[in-house]
Design a protein around this motif. Sequence first.
Motif, PDB file in Angstrom:
ATOM      1  N   ASN A 121     -10.941  17.633   1.547  1.00 42.53           N
ATOM      2  CA  ASN A 121     -10.977  19.093   1.678  1.00 42.53           C
ATOM      3  C   ASN A 121     -10.622  19.561   3.086  1.00 42.53           C
ATOM      4  OD1 ASN A 121     -11.896  20.371  -0.946  1.00 42.53           O
ATOM      5  ND2 ASN A 121     -13.347  18.684  -0.740  1.00 42.53           N
ATOM      6  N   GLY A 122     -10.206  18.640   3.934  1.00 38.04           N
ATOM      7  CA  GLY A 122      -9.712  18.989   5.262  1.00 38.04           C
ATOM      8  C   GLY A 122     -10.772  19.410   6.255  1.00 38.04           C
ATOM      9  N   VAL A 123     -12.054  19.050   6.027  1.00 36.61           N
ATOM     10  CA  VAL A 123     -13.107  19.456   6.954  1.00 36.61           C
ATOM     11  C   VAL A 123     -13.703  18.267   7.713  1.00 36.61           C
ATOM     12  CG1 VAL A 123     -13.669  21.576   5.706  1.00 36.61           C
ATOM     13  CG2 VAL A 123     -14.887  19.450   5.153  1.00 36.61           C
ATOM     14  N   ILE A 124     -13.269  17.062   7.382  1.00 39.84           N
ATOM     15  CA  ILE A 124     -13.649  15.868   8.135  1.00 39.84           C
ATOM     16  C   ILE A 124     -12.362  15.157   8.529  1.00 39.84           C
ATOM     17  CG2 ILE A 124     -14.783  13.597   8.036  1.00 39.84           C
ATOM     18  CD1 ILE A 124     -16.823  14.774   6.119  1.00 39.84           C
ATOM     19  N   ASP A 125     -12.294  14.789   9.784  1.00 33.51           N
ATOM     20  CA  ASP A 125     -11.120  14.120  10.331  1.00 33.51           C
ATOM     21  C   ASP A 125     -10.785  12.892   9.485  1.00 33.51           C
ATOM     22  OD1 ASP A 125      -9.359  12.536  11.890  1.00 33.51           O
ATOM     23  OD2 ASP A 125     -10.152  13.384  13.730  1.00 33.51           O
ATOM     24  N   PRO A 126      -9.540  12.786   9.015  1.00 38.06           N
ATOM     25  CA  PRO A 126      -9.165  11.646   8.182  1.00 38.06           C
ATOM     26  C   PRO A 126      -9.216  10.302   8.920  1.00 38.06           C
ATOM     27  CG  PRO A 126      -7.261  13.068   8.564  1.00 38.06           C
ATOM     28  CD  PRO A 126      -8.455  13.754   9.159  1.00 38.06           C
ATOM     29  N   SER A 127      -9.276  10.352  10.248  1.00 38.22           N
ATOM     30  CA  SER A 127      -9.339   9.092  11.003  1.00 38.22           C
ATOM     31  C   SER A 127     -10.744   8.477  11.005  1.00 38.22           C
ATOM     32  CB  SER A 127      -8.868   9.307  12.446  1.00 38.22           C
ATOM     33  OG  SER A 127      -9.805  10.094  13.162  1.00 38.22           O
ATOM     34  N   ILE A 128     -11.746   9.234  10.556  1.00 35.85           N
ATOM     35  CA  ILE A 128     -13.100   8.687  10.476  1.00 35.85           C
ATOM     36  C   ILE A 128     -13.116   7.623   9.378  1.00 35.85           C
ATOM     37  CG2 ILE A 128     -15.487   9.202   9.806  1.00 35.85           C
ATOM     38  CD1 ILE A 128     -15.203  11.869  11.237  1.00 35.85           C
ATOM     39  N   HIS A 129     -13.583   6.453   9.729  1.00 39.89           N
ATOM     40  CA  HIS A 129     -13.651   5.333   8.785  1.00 39.89           C
ATOM     41  C   HIS A 129     -14.873   5.548   7.883  1.00 39.89           C
ATOM     42  CE1 HIS A 129     -14.025   1.260   7.251  1.00 39.89           C
ATOM     43  NE2 HIS A 129     -12.811   0.991   7.732  1.00 39.89           N
ATOM     44  N   ALA A 130     -14.615   5.900   6.629  1.00 39.93           N
ATOM     45  CA  ALA A 130     -15.699   6.290   5.715  1.00 39.93           C
ATOM     46  C   ALA A 130     -16.714   5.177   5.496  1.00 39.93           C
ATOM     47  CB  ALA A 130     -15.115   6.756   4.383  1.00 39.93           C
ATOM     48  N   GLN A 131     -16.253   3.954   5.287  1.00 39.97           N
ATOM     49  CA  GLN A 131     -17.176   2.844   5.016  1.00 39.97           C
ATOM     50  C   GLN A 131     -18.081   2.591   6.220  1.00 39.97           C
ATOM     51  OE1 GLN A 131     -17.604   1.074   2.119  1.00 39.97           O
ATOM     52  NE2 GLN A 131     -19.204  -0.191   3.025  1.00 39.97           N
ATOM     53  N   LYS A 132     -17.498   2.468   7.406  1.00 38.91           N
ATOM     54  CA  LYS A 132     -18.300   2.199   8.607  1.00 38.91           C
ATOM     55  C   LYS A 132     -19.275   3.333   8.890  1.00 38.91           C
ATOM     56  CE  LYS A 132     -15.144  -0.824  11.127  1.00 38.91           C
ATOM     57  NZ  LYS A 132     -14.314  -0.970  12.344  1.00 38.91           N
ATOM     58  N   THR A 133     -18.799   4.563   8.740  1.00 42.95           N
ATOM     59  CA  THR A 133     -19.658   5.718   9.017  1.00 42.95           C
ATOM     60  C   THR A 133     -20.793   5.786   8.007  1.00 42.95           C
ATOM     61  OG1 THR A 133     -17.742   6.868   9.945  1.00 42.95           O
ATOM     62  CG2 THR A 133     -19.661   8.211   9.399  1.00 42.95           C
ATOM     63  N   ALA A 134     -20.496   5.533   6.741  1.00 42.02           N
ATOM     64  CA  ALA A 134     -21.540   5.532   5.710  1.00 42.02           C
ATOM     65  C   ALA A 134     -22.577   4.452   6.023  1.00 42.02           C
ATOM     66  CB  ALA A 134     -20.922   5.298   4.341  1.00 42.02           C
TER      67      ALA A 134
END
Length: 195
Positions: A141-154
């Motif tokens: 939805n364009g509100v979180i930077d796509p460069s954020i690594h979802a797995q690591k951040t989760a």
Amino acid sequence: MKKDQTKRLLLRAVHDLVKEKGCIKMTLNDIMERTKLSKGAIYHYVKSKDELLGLVLMEKLNETNDRFFAKVSEGKKQLQEPLDEITQNVSFIEEPSEVTNQIFIYLLSRQDNPQVKKILKQFYEFNINLSKNWIHSGQENGVIDPSIHAQKTAELFVLIAYGLRARSAITDSSFEFTANDYIKFMEKTLKRGEG
């Protein structure tokens, strides 16, 4: 429909009984008495008291997930309202008497039991997957930077939450890093891409 109602009845009864008696003192007989279900009816849904406790943990996450995606489905291209659905319940992770914390610590204490270890693993993986889905949704939805690594951040978010839960069971001292700091950290990490 009846199956869902019975499951909700079971989970509500277990939640209330843990609040009243704690995980150790709560028995299958207590659950049977509270729900008016037979042992066979209960075992139709679960194999053990521990599995019921695990389902209470999962249910709490499911409720948060439902509220999160209800906000996302409103179509607003913003992060705050869906994120609020996640963070509004975060302060409970510092409360030792909170039911899900009691269950979490109780199950951790029984992790030498293979069935309990499986329940804990499922809960962890479920927690990670929901967190990752929330991050992906924000990215889509364009509100979180796509460069954020979802797995690591989760994984980081879940690790911190589990640490706060465990700390609440160990001591009641005050600390510099609190659940509110955790919320601010999550918001700061995820809002980088919000415009």
